[in-house]
Design an enzyme around this catalytic site. Structure first.
Site, PDB file in Angstrom:
ATOM      1  N   SER A  64       0.806  -1.221   0.000  1.00 14.49           N
ATOM      2  CA  SER A  64       0.000   0.000   0.000  1.00 14.49           C
ATOM      3  C   SER A  64       0.840   1.273   0.000  1.00 14.49           C
ATOM      4  CB  SER A  64      -0.963   0.008   1.189  1.00 14.49           C
ATOM      5  OG  SER A  64      -0.253   0.187   2.386  1.00 14.49           O
ATOM      6  N   LYS A 101       0.687   4.703   6.870  1.00 10.58           N
ATOM      7  CA  LYS A 101       0.096   5.443   5.752  1.00 10.58           C
ATOM      8  C   LYS A 101       0.611   6.884   5.807  1.00 10.58           C
ATOM      9  CE  LYS A 101      -2.742   2.082   4.472  1.00 10.58           C
ATOM     10  NZ  LYS A 101      -1.819   1.017   4.856  1.00 10.58           N
TER      11      LYS A 101
END
Lengths: 142, 420
Positions: A64, A101
């Site tokens: 990701s 993230k």
């Protein structure tokens, strides 16, 4: 003659005598001409870790964050003492799970993956988000 | 003039939570070596009524039924987190005494006069929380004994900021009145019984007796405690740079041991471990004590306990010398016909490894001085035991029966916490 018994001498009450030896050996002979120019080898810790007490290593799972150069199984250096700002890469806990993230504070706060295949994570009402620390470096092994 | 006591909340349980965000608000217990007893409980587990030191098998069913999480102890991990907390504390003030794995005293005298110590405490607390994930309580008071009382008050009154500054006489008096005397630092169970019998039930009762009387009826140590409860300062911050003064390796046996043949290898194991610890501290010792004892719970069986101290002419940290001394100490204290339940090795009288302390006379048992050899053995045994001494019982040394250990998150490259 009268004799008074004072006590017996055992090895236990013999006084200890402290004789310090030299702490360093002295070598005779001509010293290496390079000895004044020796520098210690590069220590990655010194360059990558600023605050050791607050720094933890974690292992990234998945793709990701591939856009930021964080590959699957990369080791991330996380400094819990650095306050994250808009666009910092962070490690956070959400729903009892660790995620790595990019933190977006505007237009609406979210955790943004750096891979178009993954959706951003918005914090819904009642959900708890805790920023654990800021990722300062990633180590990818090839 | 103030000291602060920083006390990590349910330290082992809090450590286990750092990399397990899913365990927030979940009851946690940590078990002793061999998963025998509960040695740490999270607040939730305490609330469930899990007592400190209770045998695991007694509470297991109830605890697991209520979805509690159990861990075998992971001292490698706890030690690393503790070192981080202490390291942060040392950045705040120059004088820090590391009192245990989860407690430290700070000397706040070096701060400016007009510093608000309560705010300072809150700052330390939030910083440690953010940097390490460990919640701490901070008790600030004129001396060590009262700072312990302050920590107790934080627990008793459930103070939400977890910081308490006992600033004036009234606050101290109020705290003492609500502290049972057995919670005073240094008052053990036996002393508590004596004090209760004399009508002393709270810390305030104790503080109101004149120190001279206490000295006459009890001891100088308790007199010092009374003086501190009254606000004097008798104990100072001890330099934490000064190394350990004693190393103890001791354990209760899984089953009773009644023969010398079985006891020797166990004591040898302790001696080997103690010598390792000693080298780790870069010290040498010149006194080795061995002790054995039967179980006090086994009331129908004959009881025996004894300790023997062997003095070494020349200080050493060589395992072979310590083993020799351990054997020398064990032989005279062992008696046939007793079921021994515990034994241990205590090393004392330390001196720095680098300073050779020679005797003018020849030592009849000249110690081995092959430090390189010991270093190689230590290196090989860093991750797991590979090299043994002949007198050790390898089977007994085999991995501890514990299978609920968390990963070595912070010290092992292959066990790092995972993030998605």
């Amino acid at each position: 003659m009268k004799v008074n018994y004072i006590g017996k001498i055992s090895e236990e009450n013999l006084p200890a005598i402290f004789v310090p030896y030299f702490l360093e050996a002295v070598h005779a002979g001509f010293p290496s001409p390079a000895s004044d120019y020796i520098e210690s080898p590069i220590d990655l810790n010194k360059h990558l870790i600023k605050n050791g007490a607050a720094t933890f290593l974690v292992r990234a799972q998945g793709q990701s964050m591939i856009g930021s150069g964080i590959t699957n199984q990369a080791v991330l250096i996380v400094d819990r003492s650095i306050k994250p700002s808009h666009n910092s890469i962070v490690v956070a806990t959400i729903d009892g799970e660790f995620v790595c993230k990019r933190l977006k504070l505007k237009p609406r706060m979210c955790l943004m993956p750096d891979n178009p295949d993954y959706p951003p994570i918005f914090i819904n009402h009642g959900q708890e988000l805790e920023i654990v620390g800021t990722v300062t470096a990633a180590i990818n092994k090839f | 003039m103030a000291f602060a006591l920083v006390d990590c909340e349910s330290f082992y349980a809090s450590c286990e939570r750092i990399f397990r965000p899913d365990l927030k608000n979940v009851p946690i217990v940590v078990l002793s070596n061999n998963d025998g007893c509960v040695i740490a409980r999270s607040t939730e587990a305490k609330r469930m009524g899990i007592a400190m030191g209770v045998p695991w098998f007694k509470v297991r069913e109830l605890f697991l039924k209520k979805n509690g999480q159990v861990f075998s102890s992971n001292f490698t991990f706890y030690g690393d987190i503790s070192a981080r907390v202490m390291n942060i504390l040392e950045g705040f003030v120059p004088k820090v005494e590391i009192y245990s794995i989860d407690e430290a005293f700070l000397d706040l005298d070096s701060l400016k006069q007009n510093y608000n110590l309560y705010d300072f405490g809150c700052h330390i607390r939030s910083l440690i929380r953010q940097w390490t994930g460990i919640p701490v309580r901070i008790g600030i008071a004129p001396n060590k004994t009262l700072s312990k009382i302050a920590i107790n008050e934080i627990k008793r009154r459930n103070i939400p900021t977890s910081v308490l500054h006992l600033l004036n006489k009234n606050q101290i008096r109020y705290a003492l009145r609500h502290t049972p005397v057995n919670k005073v630092w240094g008052v053990g169970r036996k002393l508590n019984d004596h004090l209760n019998a004399a009508g002393i039930n709270t810390a305030l009762d104790l503080a109101e007796i004149s120190p001279q009387n206490i000295r006459k009826k009890f001891s100088v140590v308790l007199e010092r405690t009374v003086r501190e409860l009254r606000g004097e300062r008798c104990l100072n911050i001890e330099d934490s740079i000064s190394s350990k003064k004693q190393i103890v390796v001791s354990r209760s046996f899984g089953e009773r041991v009644s023969s010398l043949k079985a006891l020797k290898p166990i004591v040898s194991n302790f001696a080997v471990r103690a010598a390792e610890k000693l080298r780790n501290e870069k010290q040498k010792c010149s006194q080795v004590s061995v002790f054995v004892r039967t179980s006090p719970f086994n009331k129908n069986k004959p009881q025996h306990s004894d300790i023997k101290t062997i003095k070494l002419f020349t200080p050493t940290n060589d395992t072979r010398d310590i083993l020799m001394a351990a054997k020398k100490g064990l032989l005279p204290i062992f008696r046939l016909g007793y079921d021994y339940a515990k034994a241990g090795i205590i090393l004392n009288n330390f001196s720095n490894e680098l300073i050779m302390q020679r005797s003018l006379f020849k030592d009849p048992n000249e110690p081995k001085e092959n430090t390189k050899f010991m270093r190689y053995i230590d290196q090989m045994n860093t991750y797991e035991n590979q090299i043994y001494f002949a007198s050790q019982n390898i089977k007994r040394w085999s991995p501890m029966k514990q299978n609920m250990t968390s990963p070595k998150y912070t010290t092992n490259w292959y066990e790092l916490p995972k993030v998605n």
